[in-house]
Design an enzyme around this catalytic site. Sequence first.
Site, short mmCIF file in Angstrom:
data_model
loop_
_atom_site.label_atom_id
_atom_site.label_comp_id
_atom_site.label_asym_id
_atom_site.label_seq_id
_atom_site.Cartn_x
_atom_site.Cartn_y
_atom_site.Cartn_z
N ASP A 13 0.81 -1.23 0.00
CA ASP A 13 0.00 0.00 0.00
C ASP A 13 0.84 1.27 0.00
OD1 ASP A 13 -2.31 -1.61 0.25
OD2 ASP A 13 -2.03 -1.70 2.41
N GLU A 14 2.03 1.19 -0.56
CA GLU A 14 2.91 2.36 -0.55
C GLU A 14 2.52 3.37 -1.64
OE1 GLU A 14 4.01 -0.75 -1.01
OE2 GLU A 14 5.46 -1.27 0.57
N GLY A 15 1.73 2.89 -2.61
CA GLY A 15 1.38 3.76 -3.74
C GLY A 15 2.07 3.30 -5.03
N HIS A 41 -4.30 -1.91 -5.93
CA HIS A 41 -3.57 -0.71 -6.34
C HIS A 41 -4.61 0.34 -6.69
CE1 HIS A 41 0.09 -2.83 -6.53
NE2 HIS A 41 -0.13 -3.46 -7.66
N THR A 240 3.24 -12.63 2.68
CA THR A 240 2.36 -13.21 1.68
C THR A 240 3.02 -14.53 1.23
OG1 THR A 240 1.03 -12.73 -0.27
CG2 THR A 240 3.34 -12.02 -0.36
N LYS A 332 2.87 10.30 -0.53
CA LYS A 332 1.99 10.82 0.51
C LYS A 332 2.65 11.82 1.45
CE LYS A 332 -1.78 8.23 1.11
NZ LYS A 332 -2.75 7.22 1.45
N LEU A 333 3.62 12.54 0.92
CA LEU A 333 4.26 13.57 1.74
C LEU A 333 3.22 14.61 2.17
CD1 LEU A 333 7.11 14.45 2.78
CD2 LEU A 333 7.10 16.11 0.91
P1 GDP Z 1 -0.36 0.17 -3.81
O1 GDP Z 1 -1.00 -1.14 -3.54
O2 GDP Z 1 1.06 0.21 -3.40
O3 GDP Z 1 -0.57 0.63 -5.22
O4 GDP Z 1 -1.08 1.25 -2.88
P2 GDP Z 1 -2.63 1.51 -2.57
O5 GDP Z 1 -3.32 1.87 -3.81
O6 GDP Z 1 -3.19 0.41 -1.76
O7 GDP Z 1 -2.54 2.73 -1.57
C1 GDP Z 1 -2.05 3.95 -1.90
C2 GDP Z 1 -3.17 4.98 -1.68
O8 GDP Z 1 -2.62 6.28 -1.56
C3 GDP Z 1 -4.14 5.10 -2.84
O9 GDP Z 1 -5.41 5.42 -2.35
C4 GDP Z 1 -3.57 6.23 -3.68
O10 GDP Z 1 -4.54 6.90 -4.47
C5 GDP Z 1 -3.07 7.13 -2.60
N1 GDP Z 1 -1.89 7.93 -2.94
C6 GDP Z 1 -0.79 7.54 -3.65
N2 GDP Z 1 0.14 8.51 -3.63
C7 GDP Z 1 -0.38 9.52 -2.89
C8 GDP Z 1 0.13 10.80 -2.46
O11 GDP Z 1 1.24 11.20 -2.76
N3 GDP Z 1 -0.70 11.54 -1.66
C9 GDP Z 1 -1.94 11.14 -1.29
N4 GDP Z 1 -2.65 11.93 -0.51
N5 GDP Z 1 -2.44 9.94 -1.67
C10 GDP Z 1 -1.66 9.16 -2.45
#
Ligand code: GDP
Length: 424
Positions: A13-15, A41, A240, A332-333
């Site tokens: 869930d890092e983005g 994602h 996992t 997510k800074l």
């Molecule tokens: P993944 O599985 O690594 O792709 O991550 P997820 O999708 O589960 O979680 C990342 C969440 O953070 C998602 O809801 C994205 O839309 C959101 N997100 C990603 N980058 C950023 C950011 O820089 N700022 C904010 N506020 N949200 C972000």
Amino acid sequence: MANCAIVGINWGDEGKGRMVDLLTEKYDVVVRYQGGGNAGHTVVNDRGKFALHLLPSGIFREGVVNVLGNGVALDCENLWTELKDVRSKGVEVTPEALKISERASLLLPWHRELDALEETRLKDKKFGSTRQGIAPFYADKYQKKTILAGELFYPDRLKVHLTDLLEWKNLTLRQVYGAKGYSIEELLDWFGTYGEKIKPYVCDAAAFLRDAAEKGKRILFEAQLGALRDLDYGIHPYTTSSNALASYAPVGSGLPSAKIDTVVGVVKAYSTCVGEGPFVCEWFGERAERLRSAGAEYGAKTGRPRRVGPIDLPATRYGVRVQGATTLALTKLDVLGYMEEIPVCARYRIRGRETEEFPFPALLDEAEPVEEVLEGWQCDVSGVRTWKDLPQAARKYVEYLETALGCPIGYVSVGPERDAIILR
Ligand code: GDP
């Protein structure tokens, strides 16, 4: 930057989806090489907001070919739901745009059922599985008791193979768990419904990748979850059941001789974790709730509230090392803008001694976080697009992390949208 892997450095869930969506602009092929539909994602772009589970995040770019490699847990039922979902939002996925490896094993209805039965048996000792059948699936794969996607083209052989597997699997379902088990008719029905839907996408994806590599096409490998959830290098047994590392990408994709030139490690500006297991930097109470709601930390697949804490440097440094990250994307800074001071978990205290090293999993239960604080910036940075426009305290935080993690931070993400990114 011919071949690139985008991987998670922490608990997932890092983005990563957001970074793949951004970087696919420069790539011709996007491959998912491990895991299944058990995590999500989230991608926000000009076509809408999508929660992808199994589909590679390159499906939104015209001309990009997406591949589900032999290493994934191919859940035809969930994949079909996902294809329908993106189609309803205007994204058509053709067999030219999505190629599924004929060597990918199929996740069958009994995998999901066994996952749920085992979690129920474990009661309060459960692992926090998403009950998508991933652990039973990979266990069967290693026992060579799975059906390959390519067998969909050989129905007579498929029926014989399925009958053999069914006899064996019903023993476990009925005699270990007291479940009903399956009949061959039920399973053939399932294959008739979902197998047939997926069949047009199944092909010799390895040959496609080989050809693409020979033609100099740029290939992006997309991982699921993060280093701390890797089957071999993660926090055993709260991992996992597949390898979430960049080094597994060649094997799980269908291009075993591939050389990965760039490994983009995605790190969140703070920590989150879904499910059970040690999470040393964890916050509780009001400060946890504040961070969770600022970051909207609820699972993309399950809606479960994520556990939260400050960035965990011992764990993150370990993640950077095992991923062999060549550059980091800090996401997510913007979420930290409300904090007066930014706490970081700098070290662990274990049995009275402080350490910066990430310990053997058995010691994590005894580890306590040692926090330090950095200056906060206390403003909204979500509109910032250049490094020089970031407040000084935010730049200092990024630079501090870069030094502490021993890896350059090439991207700073300040929002979920495609363009909410600062390139350094
Ligand atoms: P993944 O599985 O690594 O792709 O991550 P997820 O999708 O589960 O979680 C990342 C969440 O953070 C998602 O809801 C994205 O839309 C959101 N997100 C990603 N980058 C950023 C950011 O820089 N700022 C904010 N506020 N949200 C972000």
